[in-house]
Scaffold this motif. Structure first.
Motif, PDB file in Angstrom:
ATOM      1  N   UNK A   1       0.843  -1.194   0.000  1.00 11.53           N
ATOM      2  CA  UNK A   1       0.000   0.000   0.000  1.00 11.53           C
ATOM      3  C   UNK A   1       0.882   1.249   0.000  1.00 11.53           C
ATOM      4  N   UNK A   2       1.923   1.238   0.814  1.00 15.33           N
ATOM      5  CA  UNK A   2       2.839   2.383   0.857  1.00 15.33           C
ATOM      6  C   UNK A   2       3.513   2.595  -0.499  1.00 15.33           C
ATOM      7  N   UNK A   3       3.903   1.514  -1.146  1.00 18.93           N
ATOM      8  CA  UNK A   3       4.516   1.636  -2.473  1.00 18.93           C
ATOM      9  C   UNK A   3       3.523   2.221  -3.476  1.00 18.93           C
ATOM     10  N   UNK A   4       2.253   1.794  -3.409  1.00 20.69           N
ATOM     11  CA  UNK A   4       1.220   2.344  -4.304  1.00 20.69           C
ATOM     12  C   UNK A   4       1.017   3.837  -4.060  1.00 20.69           C
ATOM     13  N   UNK A   5       0.945   4.226  -2.797  1.00 17.35           N
ATOM     14  CA  UNK A   5       0.765   5.645  -2.470  1.00 17.35           C
ATOM     15  C   UNK A   5       1.979   6.442  -2.943  1.00 17.35           C
ATOM     16  N   UNK A   6       3.160   5.914  -2.730  1.00 16.33           N
ATOM     17  CA  UNK A   6       4.383   6.598  -3.171  1.00 16.33           C
ATOM     18  C   UNK A   6       4.378   6.807  -4.678  1.00 16.33           C
ATOM     19  N   UNK A   7       4.038   5.768  -5.416  1.00 20.64           N
ATOM     20  CA  UNK A   7       4.036   5.849  -6.883  1.00 20.64           C
ATOM     21  C   UNK A   7       2.988   6.821  -7.393  1.00 20.64           C
ATOM     22  N   UNK A   8       1.909   6.982  -6.639  1.00 20.26           N
ATOM     23  CA  UNK A   8       0.838   7.876  -7.047  1.00 20.26           C
ATOM     24  C   UNK A   8       1.124   9.329  -6.668  1.00 20.26           C
ATOM     25  N   UNK A   9       1.692   9.537  -5.497  1.00 23.55           N
ATOM     26  CA  UNK A   9       1.873  10.910  -5.008  1.00 23.55           C
ATOM     27  C   UNK A   9       3.166  11.566  -5.474  1.00 23.55           C
ATOM     28  N   UNK A  10       4.175  10.762  -5.786  1.00 21.49           N
ATOM     29  CA  UNK A  10       5.467  11.292  -6.213  1.00 21.49           C
ATOM     30  C   UNK A  10       5.690  10.874  -7.665  1.00 21.49           C
ATOM     31  N   UNK A  11       6.197  11.787  -8.475  1.00 18.08           N
ATOM     32  CA  UNK A  11       6.532  11.445  -9.861  1.00 18.08           C
ATOM     33  C   UNK A  11       7.761  10.542  -9.834  1.00 18.08           C
ATOM     34  N   UNK A  12       7.519   9.231  -9.874  1.00 16.50           N
ATOM     35  CA  UNK A  12       8.595   8.249  -9.857  1.00 16.50           C
ATOM     36  C   UNK A  12       8.800   7.718 -11.266  1.00 16.50           C
ATOM     37  N   UNK A  13       9.999   7.859 -11.775  1.00 17.55           N
ATOM     38  CA  UNK A  13      10.306   7.371 -13.113  1.00 17.55           C
ATOM     39  C   UNK A  13      10.995   6.017 -13.016  1.00 17.55           C
ATOM     40  N   UNK A  14      10.752   5.191 -14.020  1.00  9.12           N
ATOM     41  CA  UNK A  14      11.424   3.896 -14.100  1.00  9.12           C
ATOM     42  C   UNK A  14      12.779   4.116 -14.756  1.00  9.12           C
ATOM     43  N   UNK A  15      13.842   3.755 -14.039  1.00 12.72           N
ATOM     44  CA  UNK A  15      15.186   4.049 -14.538  1.00 12.72           C
ATOM     45  C   UNK A  15      15.759   2.872 -15.323  1.00 12.72           C
ATOM     46  N   UNK A  16      16.647   3.184 -16.280  1.00 14.27           N
ATOM     47  CA  UNK A  16      17.339   2.129 -17.012  1.00 14.27           C
ATOM     48  C   UNK A  16      18.182   1.292 -16.058  1.00 14.27           C
ATOM     49  N   UNK A  17      18.418   0.033 -16.398  1.00 16.49           N
ATOM     50  CA  UNK A  17      18.326  -0.503 -17.756  1.00 16.49           C
ATOM     51  C   UNK A  17      16.921  -0.919 -18.190  1.00 16.49           C
ATOM     52  N   UNK A  18      15.910  -0.792 -17.327  1.00 17.82           N
ATOM     53  CA  UNK A  18      14.538  -1.118 -17.723  1.00 17.82           C
ATOM     54  C   UNK A  18      14.198  -0.378 -19.011  1.00 17.82           C
ATOM     55  N   UNK A  19      13.681  -1.102 -19.986  1.00 19.69           N
ATOM     56  CA  UNK A  19      13.192  -0.582 -21.267  1.00 19.69           C
ATOM     57  C   UNK A  19      14.286  -0.166 -22.232  1.00 19.69           C
ATOM     58  N   UNK A  20      15.546  -0.445 -21.925  1.00 21.33           N
ATOM     59  CA  UNK A  20      16.617  -0.176 -22.888  1.00 21.33           C
ATOM     60  C   UNK A  20      16.811  -1.447 -23.713  1.00 21.33           C
ATOM     61  N   UNK A  21      16.690  -1.296 -25.025  1.00 24.91           N
ATOM     62  CA  UNK A  21      16.750  -2.433 -25.947  1.00 24.91           C
ATOM     63  C   UNK A  21      17.990  -3.273 -25.689  1.00 24.91           C
ATOM     64  N   UNK A  22      17.785  -4.558 -25.459  1.00 24.42           N
ATOM     65  CA  UNK A  22      18.883  -5.481 -25.264  1.00 24.42           C
ATOM     66  C   UNK A  22      19.404  -5.547 -23.835  1.00 24.42           C
ATOM     67  N   UNK A  23      18.898  -4.688 -22.959  1.00 20.11           N
ATOM     68  CA  UNK A  23      19.393  -4.663 -21.583  1.00 20.11           C
ATOM     69  C   UNK A  23      18.369  -5.251 -20.624  1.00 20.11           C
ATOM     70  N   UNK A  24      17.156  -4.732 -20.631  1.00 19.07           N
ATOM     71  CA  UNK A  24      16.114  -5.194 -19.720  1.00 19.07           C
ATOM     72  C   UNK A  24      16.429  -4.900 -18.274  1.00 19.07           C
ATOM     73  N   UNK A  25      15.697  -5.511 -17.387  1.00 20.16           N
ATOM     74  CA  UNK A  25      15.917  -5.308 -15.956  1.00 20.16           C
ATOM     75  C   UNK A  25      14.627  -5.046 -15.237  1.00 20.16           C
ATOM     76  N   UNK A  26      14.703  -5.162 -13.912  1.00 19.32           N
ATOM     77  CA  UNK A  26      13.539  -4.959 -13.069  1.00 19.32           C
ATOM     78  C   UNK A  26      13.140  -3.486 -13.035  1.00 19.32           C
ATOM     79  N   UNK A  27      11.881  -3.239 -12.731  1.00 21.01           N
ATOM     80  CA  UNK A  27      11.425  -1.870 -12.522  1.00 21.01           C
ATOM     81  C   UNK A  27      12.079  -1.331 -11.266  1.00 21.01           C
TER      82      UNK A  27
END
Length: 183
Positions: free
Chosen positions: A152-178
């Motif tokens: 629940x705290x993680x959900x509230x944090x993600x909603x109230x604060x502009x949290x961006x998903x950092x690389x390597x997540x979504x970098x072609x050929x790299x992948x990784x956890x959110x």
């Protein structure tokens, strides 16, 4: 005189506005800004979406833009992850925050009574520890705010604060956890 578009003309105008009729010469950042974001719940569709629109687009351009944080993946429109420019993230995120808050289940909405404190602690935790997975962030917040479930705290944090998903997540050929960092 009022002009009326036929269905076909309206369809063609929509495709042209979205740059889906003819590929154009434009940077990935400029295209994403033109579109005011691209749906990016999964990491790979933006690559196809940009390739479809931009003449000569290569996956390296998007990977570089993500790595340099000129483009970011953030919870935005309709409560899903979107790819936007860093500038659009900072401008749009505060506007959609109230809608995101209203969209949560009752258990999470109850924690919003303490939302500003959770937001402050989220920023402090991420500043001190660096990017964290949602599970790690929730656990860190639960240490500071016992009595509220970590998820629940993680959900509230993600909603109230502009949290961006950092690389390597979504970098072609790299992948990784959110992993989240503040915008």
């Amino acid at each position: 005189m009022t002009a009326v578009l036929t269905r076909r003309a309206l369809n063609r105008a929509t495709l042209a506005r979205q740059h889906l009729d003819v590929r154009v010469r434009m940077t990935a950042v400029a295209m994403v800004e033109h579109l005011v974001g691209m749906q990016a719940q999964a990491p790979w569709p933006p690559y196809t979406g940009l390739w479809t629109r931009i003449e000569g687009f290569g996956h390296e351009e998007l990977g570089d833009a993500l790595t340099s944080r000129r483009l970011v993946r953030v919870l935005l429109h309709r409560g899903t992850v979107h790819l936007v420019s860093a500038a659009d993230c900072l401008a749009l995120r505060p506007l959609v925050r109230p809608v995101l808050v209203r969209g949560h289940r009752a258990e999470v909405r109850a924690a919003f009574a303490d939302a500003e404190r959770i937001a402050r602690l989220t920023r402090e935790v991420l500043d001190a520890r660096g990017p964290l997975t949602p599970t790690e962030l929730g656990a860190a917040l639960a240490e500071l705010l016992p009595g509220t479930p970590a998820n629940v705290l993680a959900d509230v944090a993600r909603t109230t604060v502009a949290l961006v998903q950092v690389p390597p997540r979504a970098v072609w050929g790299a992948g990784g956890a959110t992993r989240y960092a503040t915008a």
